[in-house]
Write a protein that holds these residues in place. Sequence first.
Motif, PDB file in Angstrom:
ATOM      1  N   PRO A 248      43.997  27.804  74.178  1.00 59.12           N
ATOM      2  CA  PRO A 248      42.992  28.635  74.519  1.00 59.12           C
ATOM      3  C   PRO A 248      42.039  27.883  73.454  1.00 59.12           C
ATOM      4  O   PRO A 248      41.377  26.538  73.047  1.00 59.12           O
ATOM      5  CB  PRO A 248      42.878  29.487  73.441  1.00 59.12           C
ATOM      6  CG  PRO A 248      44.685  29.840  73.151  1.00 59.12           C
ATOM      7  CD  PRO A 248      44.701  28.422  73.648  1.00 59.12           C
ATOM      8  N   SER A 249      40.331  27.454  73.867  1.00 60.50           N
ATOM      9  CA  SER A 249      39.196  27.002  73.798  1.00 60.50           C
ATOM     10  C   SER A 249      38.771  27.687  72.365  1.00 60.50           C
ATOM     11  O   SER A 249      38.737  29.290  72.470  1.00 60.50           O
ATOM     12  CB  SER A 249      38.100  27.677  74.905  1.00 60.50           C
ATOM     13  OG  SER A 249      36.901  27.180  74.130  1.00 60.50           O
ATOM     14  N   VAL A 250      38.695  26.525  71.589  1.00 52.75           N
ATOM     15  CA  VAL A 250      38.620  27.522  70.115  1.00 52.75           C
ATOM     16  C   VAL A 250      37.081  27.245  69.957  1.00 52.75           C
ATOM     17  O   VAL A 250      36.587  25.719  69.348  1.00 52.75           O
ATOM     18  CB  VAL A 250      39.776  26.380  68.984  1.00 52.75           C
ATOM     19  CG1 VAL A 250      39.068  26.683  67.423  1.00 52.75           C
ATOM     20  CG2 VAL A 250      40.881  27.113  69.576  1.00 52.75           C
ATOM     21  N   ILE A 251      36.208  28.260  69.126  1.00 49.57           N
ATOM     22  CA  ILE A 251      34.672  27.892  68.828  1.00 49.57           C
ATOM     23  C   ILE A 251      34.855  28.857  67.679  1.00 49.57           C
ATOM     24  O   ILE A 251      35.385  29.470  67.233  1.00 49.57           O
ATOM     25  CB  ILE A 251      34.291  29.141  69.358  1.00 49.57           C
ATOM     26  CG1 ILE A 251      34.582  28.572  70.880  1.00 49.57           C
ATOM     27  CG2 ILE A 251      33.036  29.150  69.470  1.00 49.57           C
ATOM     28  CD1 ILE A 251      33.325  29.483  72.188  1.00 49.57           C
ATOM     29  N   ALA A 252      34.585  28.305  66.603  1.00 48.24           N
ATOM     30  CA  ALA A 252      34.017  27.803  65.602  1.00 48.24           C
ATOM     31  C   ALA A 252      32.874  27.940  64.601  1.00 48.24           C
ATOM     32  O   ALA A 252      31.666  28.303  65.395  1.00 48.24           O
ATOM     33  CB  ALA A 252      34.834  27.376  64.682  1.00 48.24           C
ATOM     34  N   PHE A 253      32.436  28.856  64.353  1.00 53.69           N
ATOM     35  CA  PHE A 253      31.336  29.304  63.542  1.00 53.69           C
ATOM     36  C   PHE A 253      31.192  29.423  62.033  1.00 53.69           C
ATOM     37  O   PHE A 253      31.703  29.444  61.423  1.00 53.69           O
ATOM     38  CB  PHE A 253      30.527  31.313  63.706  1.00 53.69           C
ATOM     39  CG  PHE A 253      30.674  31.946  64.847  1.00 53.69           C
ATOM     40  CD1 PHE A 253      29.517  31.895  66.238  1.00 53.69           C
ATOM     41  CD2 PHE A 253      32.204  32.098  65.650  1.00 53.69           C
ATOM     42  CE1 PHE A 253      29.182  31.859  66.930  1.00 53.69           C
ATOM     43  CE2 PHE A 253      31.997  32.412  67.001  1.00 53.69           C
ATOM     44  CZ  PHE A 253      30.234  32.171  67.771  1.00 53.69           C
ATOM     45  N   VAL A 254      30.338  28.265  61.860  1.00 56.10           N
ATOM     46  CA  VAL A 254      30.071  27.647  60.358  1.00 56.10           C
ATOM     47  C   VAL A 254      28.447  28.451  60.394  1.00 56.10           C
ATOM     48  O   VAL A 254      27.438  28.526  60.514  1.00 56.10           O
ATOM     49  CB  VAL A 254      30.873  26.947  60.166  1.00 56.10           C
ATOM     50  CG1 VAL A 254      31.712  26.262  60.530  1.00 56.10           C
ATOM     51  CG2 VAL A 254      29.151  25.311  61.134  1.00 56.10           C
ATOM     52  N   GLY A 255      28.026  27.919  58.297  1.00 55.26           N
ATOM     53  CA  GLY A 255      27.341  28.474  57.987  1.00 55.26           C
ATOM     54  C   GLY A 255      26.482  28.953  56.638  1.00 55.26           C
ATOM     55  O   GLY A 255      27.617  28.694  55.857  1.00 55.26           O
TER      56      GLY A 255
END
Length: 262
Positions: free
Chosen positions: A70-77
């Motif tokens: 799958p397309s893997v999208i991470a959120f950081v911050g």
Amino acid sequence: MRRDVTRRIFRGRDLVAVSAQARAAFGDDAVVLRTSSLQVGAASAIEIVAAPHRDVERFRARMTPKPERPSVIAFVGPTGAGKTTTAVKAALHPDAFGDRRVGFVTLDTYRAGAVAQLETYAQVAGVPLEVAYEPADVAPALARLADRDVVIVDTPGRGPKAGDAAEWRALLDAIAPDEVHLVVPATVRRDVAEAVRDAMEHATHAVLTKLDEVPEESGVADLAAALDLPVRWVTDGQSIPTDLAAGVPRLVRALGVRGGIE
């Protein structure tokens, strides 16, 4: 190093005798690739082509197309930027991923209640959730989400001076996301936002959150320009999933706000 399949021809008066030759050469799990009958003068014979089982399985694995993950999208911050709610909004908003199947992976095992919070959202929405505590957990987690089209990764809130950054970044490296979205509140100072961006060197995109807390969205376009990252989404409230909007139209509109004019 790649190895070719070892193959040998065995001949004998009957199949039992020829099979025994193959097992003697390659072991009891020898694989028969072809069987044929021969006429040798007035007599008939059996010929087989056989190979070691391990060679055949290695060849089969080489020839089998690898499944696309799958397309893997991470959120950081930083802490409080709104990563978890943004991740859930992106997972559920019809304009974000349409009818593609979404799954969650959380790396946020540090903050009290973080897993439970995301688990609640996931259960209500019917979205599968995996938790990764260490890099060894990543491959099994992604394997269990192999039927998803998109996997959204939630991460712990960490600022540019966080001392334990190496721990969760090792997890993020193991996941190898296709996109890393840096979540930044629209209320943050420009110099702080730039420091956070520099600390998150793997960021490929930015998400500006809490636009509802900025008067007339003044300075939002300037903040986005300072981050100098593509902005796919912005958020402007706590409602899930509705308070998520396409980033570029909103930022272009913010260019005309008086507070952003020099």
